[in-house]
Design a protein around this motif. Structure first.
Motif, PDB file in Angstrom:
ATOM      1  N   GLN A 148      69.855  97.196 -19.583  1.00  0.00           N
ATOM      2  CA  GLN A 148      69.146  98.567 -19.702  1.00  0.00           C
ATOM      3  C   GLN A 148      70.262  99.158 -20.421  1.00  0.00           C
ATOM      4  O   GLN A 148      69.975  99.801 -22.035  1.00  0.00           O
ATOM      5  N   ALA A 149      71.523  98.366 -21.266  1.00  0.00           N
ATOM      6  CA  ALA A 149      71.583  98.199 -22.572  1.00  0.00           C
ATOM      7  C   ALA A 149      70.896  98.135 -23.887  1.00  0.00           C
ATOM      8  O   ALA A 149      71.255  98.911 -24.631  1.00  0.00           O
ATOM      9  N   TRP A 150      70.026  96.930 -23.591  1.00  0.00           N
ATOM     10  CA  TRP A 150      68.778  97.010 -25.266  1.00  0.00           C
ATOM     11  C   TRP A 150      68.562  97.776 -25.305  1.00  0.00           C
ATOM     12  O   TRP A 150      67.604  99.130 -26.054  1.00  0.00           O
ATOM     13  N   LEU A 151      67.881  98.547 -24.263  1.00  0.00           N
ATOM     14  CA  LEU A 151      66.845  99.835 -23.816  1.00  0.00           C
ATOM     15  C   LEU A 151      67.198 100.666 -24.986  1.00  0.00           C
ATOM     16  O   LEU A 151      66.327 101.631 -25.414  1.00  0.00           O
ATOM     17  N   ARG A 152      67.956 100.982 -24.404  1.00  0.00           N
ATOM     18  CA  ARG A 152      68.951 101.887 -24.504  1.00  0.00           C
ATOM     19  C   ARG A 152      69.508 101.910 -26.372  1.00  0.00           C
ATOM     20  O   ARG A 152      69.482 102.588 -27.088  1.00  0.00           O
ATOM     21  N   GLU A 153      70.093 100.715 -26.795  1.00  0.00           N
ATOM     22  CA  GLU A 153      70.847 100.593 -27.825  1.00  0.00           C
ATOM     23  C   GLU A 153      69.868  99.983 -29.143  1.00  0.00           C
ATOM     24  O   GLU A 153      70.008 100.432 -30.013  1.00  0.00           O
ATOM     25  N   VAL A 154      68.955  99.587 -29.116  1.00  0.00           N
ATOM     26  CA  VAL A 154      67.134  98.887 -29.186  1.00  0.00           C
ATOM     27  C   VAL A 154      66.466  99.799 -29.943  1.00  0.00           C
ATOM     28  O   VAL A 154      65.714  99.690 -30.502  1.00  0.00           O
ATOM     29  N   ARG A 155      65.936  99.897 -28.300  1.00  0.00           N
ATOM     30  CA  ARG A 155      64.885 101.313 -28.005  1.00  0.00           C
ATOM     31  C   ARG A 155      64.565 102.651 -28.377  1.00  0.00           C
ATOM     32  O   ARG A 155      63.653 102.973 -28.198  1.00  0.00           O
ATOM     33  N   GLY A 156      66.160 102.444 -27.667  1.00  0.00           N
ATOM     34  CA  GLY A 156      66.030 104.311 -28.146  1.00  0.00           C
ATOM     35  C   GLY A 156      66.086 105.093 -26.259  1.00  0.00           C
ATOM     36  O   GLY A 156      65.776 106.090 -25.985  1.00  0.00           O
ATOM     37  N   ILE A 157      65.583 104.194 -25.223  1.00  0.00           N
ATOM     38  CA  ILE A 157      65.006 104.841 -24.330  1.00  0.00           C
ATOM     39  C   ILE A 157      66.540 104.358 -22.864  1.00  0.00           C
ATOM     40  O   ILE A 157      67.228 103.152 -22.807  1.00  0.00           O
ATOM     41  N   HIS A 158      67.125 106.103 -22.755  1.00  0.00           N
ATOM     42  CA  HIS A 158      68.044 105.901 -21.460  1.00  0.00           C
ATOM     43  C   HIS A 158      67.103 105.843 -20.545  1.00  0.00           C
ATOM     44  O   HIS A 158      66.596 106.934 -20.309  1.00  0.00           O
ATOM     45  N   ILE A 159      68.256 105.315 -19.559  1.00  0.00           N
ATOM     46  CA  ILE A 159      66.855 105.141 -18.245  1.00  0.00           C
ATOM     47  C   ILE A 159      68.903 106.323 -17.580  1.00  0.00           C
ATOM     48  O   ILE A 159      69.980 105.731 -17.343  1.00  0.00           O
ATOM     49  N   LEU A 160      68.994 107.698 -16.844  1.00  0.00           N
ATOM     50  CA  LEU A 160      69.667 107.889 -15.827  1.00  0.00           C
ATOM     51  C   LEU A 160      69.632 108.236 -14.849  1.00  0.00           C
ATOM     52  O   LEU A 160      68.536 108.591 -14.080  1.00  0.00           O
ATOM     53  N   LEU A 161      70.045 107.635 -13.695  1.00  0.00           N
ATOM     54  CA  LEU A 161      70.482 107.599 -12.746  1.00  0.00           C
ATOM     55  C   LEU A 161      71.420 108.704 -12.283  1.00  0.00           C
ATOM     56  O   LEU A 161      72.127 108.888 -12.423  1.00  0.00           O
ATOM     57  N   ASN A 162      70.482 109.156 -10.692  1.00  0.00           N
ATOM     58  CA  ASN A 162      70.915 110.133 -10.260  1.00  0.00           C
ATOM     59  C   ASN A 162      71.174 109.615  -8.793  1.00  0.00           C
ATOM     60  O   ASN A 162      70.327 109.572  -7.959  1.00  0.00           O
ATOM     61  N   PRO A 163      72.619 110.305  -7.934  1.00  0.00           N
ATOM     62  CA  PRO A 163      72.669 110.435  -6.333  1.00  0.00           C
ATOM     63  C   PRO A 163      71.680 111.525  -6.141  1.00  0.00           C
ATOM     64  O   PRO A 163      72.126 112.426  -6.533  1.00  0.00           O
ATOM     65  N   TYR A 164      70.691 112.091  -5.444  1.00  0.00           N
ATOM     66  CA  TYR A 164      70.845 112.891  -4.674  1.00  0.00           C
ATOM     67  C   TYR A 164      71.111 112.977  -2.736  1.00  0.00           C
ATOM     68  O   TYR A 164      70.619 111.998  -2.157  1.00  0.00           O
ATOM     69  N   SER A 165      71.697 114.280  -2.976  1.00  0.00           N
ATOM     70  CA  SER A 165      71.879 114.369  -1.133  1.00  0.00           C
ATOM     71  C   SER A 165      71.243 115.248  -0.142  1.00  0.00           C
ATOM     72  O   SER A 165      70.341 116.039  -0.925  1.00  0.00           O
ATOM     73  N   PHE A 166      70.623 114.498   0.220  1.00  0.00           N
ATOM     74  CA  PHE A 166      70.245 115.128   1.858  1.00  0.00           C
ATOM     75  C   PHE A 166      71.680 116.255   2.088  1.00  0.00           C
ATOM     76  O   PHE A 166      70.537 117.599   2.942  1.00  0.00           O
ATOM     77  N   SER A 167      71.688 116.094   2.235  1.00  0.00           N
ATOM     78  CA  SER A 167      73.786 116.928   2.749  1.00  0.00           C
ATOM     79  C   SER A 167      74.530 117.819   1.693  1.00  0.00           C
ATOM     80  O   SER A 167      75.201 117.159   1.116  1.00  0.00           O
ATOM     81  N   PRO A 168      73.914 118.923   1.173  1.00  0.00           N
ATOM     82  CA  PRO A 168      74.641 119.045   0.279  1.00  0.00           C
ATOM     83  C   PRO A 168      76.161 119.008  -0.394  1.00  0.00           C
ATOM     84  O   PRO A 168      76.475 119.363  -1.723  1.00  0.00           O
ATOM     85  N   ASP A 169      76.960 118.764   0.894  1.00  0.00           N
ATOM     86  CA  ASP A 169      78.278 119.109   0.783  1.00  0.00           C
ATOM     87  C   ASP A 169      78.886 116.819   0.891  1.00  0.00           C
ATOM     88  O   ASP A 169      80.175 117.312   1.017  1.00  0.00           O
ATOM     89  N   ARG A 170      78.144 116.834   1.352  1.00  0.00           N
ATOM     90  CA  ARG A 170      78.192 115.156   1.425  1.00  0.00           C
ATOM     91  C   ARG A 170      78.093 114.512   0.283  1.00  0.00           C
ATOM     92  O   ARG A 170      76.768 114.314   0.303  1.00  0.00           O
ATOM     93  N   TYR A 171      78.736 113.654   0.041  1.00  0.00           N
ATOM     94  CA  TYR A 171      77.513 111.965  -0.517  1.00  0.00           C
ATOM     95  C   TYR A 171      78.246 110.740   0.060  1.00  0.00           C
ATOM     96  O   TYR A 171      79.132 110.319  -0.485  1.00  0.00           O
ATOM     97  N   ASP A 172      77.986 110.597   1.308  1.00  0.00           N
ATOM     98  CA  ASP A 172      78.912 108.918   1.964  1.00  0.00           C
ATOM     99  C   ASP A 172      77.583 109.099   3.230  1.00  0.00           C
ATOM    100  O   ASP A 172      76.672 109.504   2.725  1.00  0.00           O
ATOM    101  N   GLY A 173      77.677 107.411   3.040  1.00  0.00           N
ATOM    102  CA  GLY A 173      76.669 107.119   4.524  1.00  0.00           C
ATOM    103  C   GLY A 173      75.121 106.965   3.716  1.00  0.00           C
ATOM    104  O   GLY A 173      75.166 106.402   2.463  1.00  0.00           O
TER     105      GLY A 173
END
Length: 147
Positions: free
Chosen positions: A76-101
């Motif tokens: 991931q760092a090589w792709l970002r630093e050498v090739r300029g491609i950023h991989i953004l990772l995001n958690p998405y919740s099924f339950s908007p008020d909680r990010y557990d389990g």
């Protein structure tokens, strides 16, 4: 802490694109040309001393082909630093008020710098951060292979 390495297929593509960083992990294939062409089983090797396995001329003379296998975060760092491609990772919740389990999943989006544009590539529904990162690396390598 568990270390997660890129797949063999990803390491082949990284080698083709010029990845030359020192890593501790490699994939190895033995190829015999005479009396007939044959390819041995894929082996994984881990070393305490990092090196650029993609530049192993001595091994090539013996019919050994090495592929550097960085950890996911190193790729991931090589792709970002050498090739300029950023991989953004995001958690998405099924339950908007909680990010557990089991209430969330992971997704990725690709961003091209310095142009600052989205690469119109994303994916979601991954159970783990590592799965989403690996899928983002796959998509980045696919896009770079078309250029």
């Amino acid at each position: 802490m568990t270390e997660y390495y890129i797949s063999f297929e990803q390491s082949v593509k990284l080698k083709e694109l010029g990845f030359a960083e020192k890593v501790n992990h490699t994939y190895l294939k033995k190829i015999r040309i005479e009396p007939e062409v044959s390819v041995g089983d894929l082996k994984e090797i881990h070393s305490k001393d990092p090196k650029n396995y993609n530049d192993n001329r001595k091994g090539a003379e013996k019919g050994l082909i090495f592929y550097s296998a960085p950890r996911l975060d190193q790729a991931q760092a090589w792709l970002r630093e050498v090739r300029g491609i950023h991989i953004l990772l995001n958690p998405y919740s099924f339950s908007p008020d909680r990010y557990d389990g089991d209430n969330y999943f992971w997704s990725f989006e690709l961003f091209q710098a310095p142009s600052g544009g989205w690469l119109r590539a994303n994916g979601g529904g991954f159970d783990t951060y590592e799965q989403a990162l690996s899928a983002g690396i796959d998509k980045s390598l696919e896009i770079m292979g078309r250029r």
